[in-house]
Design a protein around this motif. Structure first.
Motif, mmCIF file in Angstrom:
data_model
loop_
_atom_site.group_PDB
_atom_site.id
_atom_site.type_symbol
_atom_site.label_atom_id
_atom_site.label_comp_id
_atom_site.label_asym_id
_atom_site.label_seq_id
_atom_site.Cartn_x
_atom_site.Cartn_y
_atom_site.Cartn_z
ATOM 1 N N VAL A 62 0.860 -1.189 0.000
ATOM 2 C CA VAL A 62 0.000 0.000 0.000
ATOM 3 C C VAL A 62 0.894 1.236 0.000
ATOM 4 C CG1 VAL A 62 -1.951 -1.095 1.198
ATOM 5 C CG2 VAL A 62 -0.158 0.039 2.538
ATOM 6 N N CYS A 63 0.361 2.379 -0.472
ATOM 7 C CA CYS A 63 1.137 3.629 -0.546
ATOM 8 C C CYS A 63 1.334 4.268 0.821
ATOM 9 C CB CYS A 63 0.434 4.623 -1.467
ATOM 10 S SG CYS A 63 0.633 4.263 -3.212
ATOM 11 N N ASN A 64 2.188 5.278 0.853
ATOM 12 C CA ASN A 64 2.445 5.978 2.116
ATOM 13 C C ASN A 64 1.222 6.710 2.635
ATOM 14 O OD1 ASN A 64 2.516 7.956 0.123
ATOM 15 N ND2 ASN A 64 4.304 9.015 0.955
ATOM 16 N N THR A 65 0.258 7.009 1.771
ATOM 17 C CA THR A 65 -0.987 7.630 2.235
ATOM 18 C C THR A 65 -1.795 6.658 3.085
ATOM 19 O OG1 THR A 65 -1.978 7.021 0.110
ATOM 20 C CG2 THR A 65 -1.186 9.285 0.346
ATOM 21 N N SER A 66 -1.507 5.362 2.967
ATOM 22 C CA SER A 66 -2.196 4.341 3.774
ATOM 23 C C SER A 66 -1.345 3.888 4.960
ATOM 24 C CB SER A 66 -2.559 3.121 2.908
ATOM 25 O OG SER A 66 -3.492 3.462 1.915
ATOM 26 N N HIS A 67 -0.070 3.514 4.697
ATOM 27 C CA HIS A 67 0.748 3.011 5.816
ATOM 28 C C HIS A 67 1.292 4.137 6.693
ATOM 29 C CE1 HIS A 67 4.512 4.033 3.734
ATOM 30 N NE2 HIS A 67 4.199 3.248 2.705
ATOM 31 N N ASP A 68 1.380 5.354 6.170
ATOM 32 C CA ASP A 68 1.742 6.551 6.940
ATOM 33 C C ASP A 68 3.131 6.471 7.569
ATOM 34 O OD1 ASP A 68 1.055 9.137 7.624
ATOM 35 O OD2 ASP A 68 0.172 8.576 9.558
ATOM 36 N N ILE A 69 4.033 5.746 6.910
ATOM 37 C CA ILE A 69 5.422 5.672 7.376
ATOM 38 C C ILE A 69 6.254 6.575 6.476
ATOM 39 C CG2 ILE A 69 7.417 4.161 7.706
ATOM 40 C CD1 ILE A 69 5.415 1.880 8.216
ATOM 41 N N ILE A 437 5.398 -1.751 -13.817
ATOM 42 C CA ILE A 437 4.358 -2.211 -12.879
ATOM 43 C C ILE A 437 4.384 -1.350 -11.612
ATOM 44 C CG2 ILE A 437 4.311 -4.592 -13.746
ATOM 45 C CD1 ILE A 437 6.018 -4.062 -10.495
ATOM 46 N N ASP A 438 3.274 -1.312 -10.924
ATOM 47 C CA ASP A 438 3.141 -0.593 -9.660
ATOM 48 C C ASP A 438 4.022 -1.291 -8.614
ATOM 49 O OD1 ASP A 438 2.115 0.341 -7.104
ATOM 50 O OD2 ASP A 438 0.352 1.048 -8.185
ATOM 51 N N SER A 439 4.826 -0.527 -7.880
ATOM 52 C CA SER A 439 5.722 -1.137 -6.894
ATOM 53 C C SER A 439 4.955 -1.897 -5.813
ATOM 54 C CB SER A 439 6.624 -0.076 -6.251
ATOM 55 O OG SER A 439 5.882 0.804 -5.441
ATOM 56 N N ARG A 440 3.685 -1.557 -5.622
ATOM 57 C CA ARG A 440 2.864 -2.261 -4.635
ATOM 58 C C ARG A 440 2.582 -3.700 -5.044
ATOM 59 N NH1 ARG A 440 -1.969 2.022 -4.336
ATOM 60 N NH2 ARG A 440 -1.442 2.050 -6.569
ATOM 61 N N SER A 441 2.881 -4.028 -6.305
ATOM 62 C CA SER A 441 2.595 -5.384 -6.802
ATOM 63 C C SER A 441 3.627 -6.415 -6.351
ATOM 64 C CB SER A 441 2.547 -5.374 -8.339
ATOM 65 O OG SER A 441 1.516 -4.535 -8.814
ATOM 66 N N LEU A 442 4.781 -5.967 -5.835
ATOM 67 C CA LEU A 442 5.811 -6.939 -5.471
ATOM 68 C C LEU A 442 5.387 -7.789 -4.280
ATOM 69 C CD1 LEU A 442 8.588 -8.114 -5.973
ATOM 70 C CD2 LEU A 442 9.544 -6.408 -4.431
ATOM 71 N N LYS A 456 -6.956 -8.830 0.760
ATOM 72 C CA LYS A 456 -7.844 -8.222 -0.226
ATOM 73 C C LYS A 456 -7.437 -6.798 -0.591
ATOM 74 C CE LYS A 456 -11.908 -11.013 0.921
ATOM 75 N NZ LYS A 456 -13.310 -11.001 1.416
ATOM 76 N N TYR A 457 -6.776 -6.079 0.325
ATOM 77 C CA TYR A 457 -6.411 -4.690 0.040
ATOM 78 C C TYR A 457 -5.220 -4.571 -0.910
ATOM 79 C CZ TYR A 457 -2.957 -5.560 3.747
ATOM 80 O OH TYR A 457 -1.946 -6.085 4.510
ATOM 81 N N MET A 458 -4.519 -5.679 -1.165
ATOM 82 C CA MET A 458 -3.360 -5.631 -2.048
ATOM 83 C C MET A 458 -3.760 -5.740 -3.504
ATOM 84 S SD MET A 458 -0.277 -7.846 -0.304
ATOM 85 C CE MET A 458 0.485 -7.364 1.235
ATOM 86 N N LYS A 459 -2.843 -5.340 -4.379
ATOM 87 C CA LYS A 459 -3.064 -5.441 -5.805
ATOM 88 C C LYS A 459 -2.863 -6.889 -6.272
ATOM 89 C CE LYS A 459 -1.811 -1.981 -8.394
ATOM 90 N NZ LYS A 459 -3.101 -1.272 -8.464
ATOM 91 N N LYS A 460 -3.186 -7.161 -7.522
ATOM 92 C CA LYS A 460 -2.986 -8.499 -8.061
ATOM 93 C C LYS A 460 -1.490 -8.755 -8.246
ATOM 94 C CE LYS A 460 -7.385 -8.881 -10.533
ATOM 95 N NZ LYS A 460 -8.035 -9.080 -11.855
#
Length: 466
Positions: A62-69, A437-442, A456-460
């Motif tokens: 998830v992006c930094n807007t979600s994990h807030d780190i 690809i989106d880095s969140r996909s790794l 479920k919140y992760m990308k494919k």
């Protein structure tokens, strides 16, 4: 059973990979690429990009807007809704080894964590197992002293280094270290590459961890190429600046600085390739973002905090506060209550130069009781070494501050990195194309490769068989 090693090559973009392949024919990296799926990772993080936020994005899906780190040594419990991949794996009965991954936190106490050596900015030298604490103590001491420029190697460093032989340090790496220090004596420009030796020593200890445990999922993080790119991008890629390399010793030396740093990564990749073949591991070489050329204009000396006790005395701050490790120009603090944190912000942002401009700013909103401040360059401060606080003038030295110069940065963060996925014993055709690809996909791709359910919140996951 499938296993995965993630070699986290911080901030390296395809431009540097391609540059290395062009200049180092038949390298191990080139051999790996011929048998691997290749992707361009794209981070979707918001705000100014930094590895201490883009790696949690890669690890958590998830992006930094979600994990807030967003900064080093912040309270990372704030991102607990989106756990890192190693938490998901150990709770799915997979074994894990973590070495140096940014924002991996304190050593995780769980039977499925086979080893955990936290990042090189960790707030303590605790490790799992404890026998690796001798390495982490030396690692943190060197990082703390060499925040922006390499300091002297002292006798205590040598003594601490001797303790590492029982946990993996090799004679080869020791000889390489001594050879580099000798080169520093002969050529002062070699000193800028000293942090790369830290990566060599770290990898020896990592190999010891890896060989003795062989977890299902393993990470190794190295920042040694990123640091060199920040300083010396211009001399490997002069065309980015419309610059013609001169015949000076500086230009001639740093023309190959990035190549020298990548040589170390190449040797480490060679070891991983051999280890992976014998032990059925996939290898993933990845970066959570990349770098590119940046023209910073006129260089103004930077501000460094040297003596926190003196600074606290000047601003009359008597409450409890801990100074945490961070990367110049950031400074991180931890407080016991919000009232103290707010009071400290007010005082620190009131420190000004003689032209009444603040020399510190809040870089990110505080995370619980952790705060990140950034020092701001000041031309007048670098000349008169004088600050103003509550209408009174103080010398920088009295305030526990100093200004210093280092080689001007010519490379800086951009959102595109690399993912190189080498499937063990893969014999099919590998395309030369690099899919973005989106880095969140790794993270979901690693979970999928290890037969673990994807939240479920992760990308494919990335398709690796096509």
């Amino acid at each position: 059973m499938k296993k995965v090693i993630c070699y986290e090559l911080n901030e390296v973009p395809w431009k540097v990979v391609d540059f290395y392949i062009k200049n180092r024919r038949n390298s191990n990296l080139e051999k790996l690429l011929k048998k691997s799926k290749k992707f361009t990772s794209h981070t979707k993080d918001k705000g100014e990009l930094h590895p201490w936020s883009t790696w949690p994005t890669m690890h958590r899906g998830v992006c930094n807007t979600s994990h807030d780190i967003n900064f080093l040594n912040q309270d990372i419990s704030i991102g607990k809704k989106f756990p890192p991949i190693w938490d998901i794996l150990i709770n799915s009965n997979k074994t894990v080894g973590i070495f140096g991954s940014l924002q991996s936190g304190s050593p995780i106490i769980h039977e499925n964590i086979k080893f955990h050596v936290p990042d090189t900015f960790s707030s303590s030298y605790n490790t799992k197992p404890k026998k690796y604490e001798s390495f982490q103590k030396l690692n943190l001491n060197l990082t703390n002293r060499n925040k922006a420029i390499a300091s002297k190697i002292n006798i205590s460093d040598m003594i601490d280094a001797l303790k590492l032989f029982r946990i993996g340090l090799t004679l080869k790496s020791s000889a390489l270290t001594l050879k580099h220090l000798f080169h520093e004596f002969l050529n002062k420009h070699s000193k800028s590459l000293r942090p790369t030796i830290q990566a060599v020593i770290a990898f020896d200890i990592f190999k010891h961890c890896l060989k003795n445990t062989k977890p299902d999922f393993v990470t190794f993080f190295t920042n040694h190429v990123a640091g060199i790119m920040h300083r010396y991008w211009k001399y490997s890629f002069p065309e980015d600046f419309n610059y013609e390399l001169s015949n000076s010793k500086f230009d001639r030396y740093h023309k190959k600085s990035i190549l020298r740093a990548m040589d170390i990564a190449d040797a480490q990749i060679n070891y991983l390739m051999k280890f992976a073949r014998k032990n059925n591991y996939d290898i993933v070489v990845c970066s959570s973002m990349g770098q590119e050329a940046i023209n910073r204009g006129e260089y103004i000396p930077e501000i460094k905090l040297e003596d926190f006790k003196s600074l606290k005395k000047i601003i009359k701050f008597d409450s409890s506060v801990k100074l945490k490790m961070a990367m110049q120009p950031d400074i991180v603090f931890e407080f016991e209550c919000r009232q103290d944190l707010d009071s400290f912000i007010k005082k620190m942002t009131s420190i000004k130069d003689t032209k009444q401009k603040p020399i510190f700013e809040v870089r990110y909103p505080p995370k619980n009781l952790t705060l990140n401040l950034k020092s701001i360059h000041s031309k007048i401060l670098s000349k008169n070494s004088t600050i103003i606080f509550n209408g009174e003038s103080h010398s920088l030295k009295k305030a526990g501050l100093s200004t210093f110069k280092r080689d001007i940065g010519t490379g800086y963060h951009q959102p595109y990195g690399v993912i190189i996925w080498n499937k063990n014993n893969h014999k099919g055709y590998i395309s030369k194309e690099k899919t973005t690809i989106d880095s969140r996909s790794l993270a979901p791709t690693i979970l999928n490769a290890l037969d673990v359910n994807i939240p479920k919140y992760m990308k494919k996951p990335i398709l690796l068989n096509h």
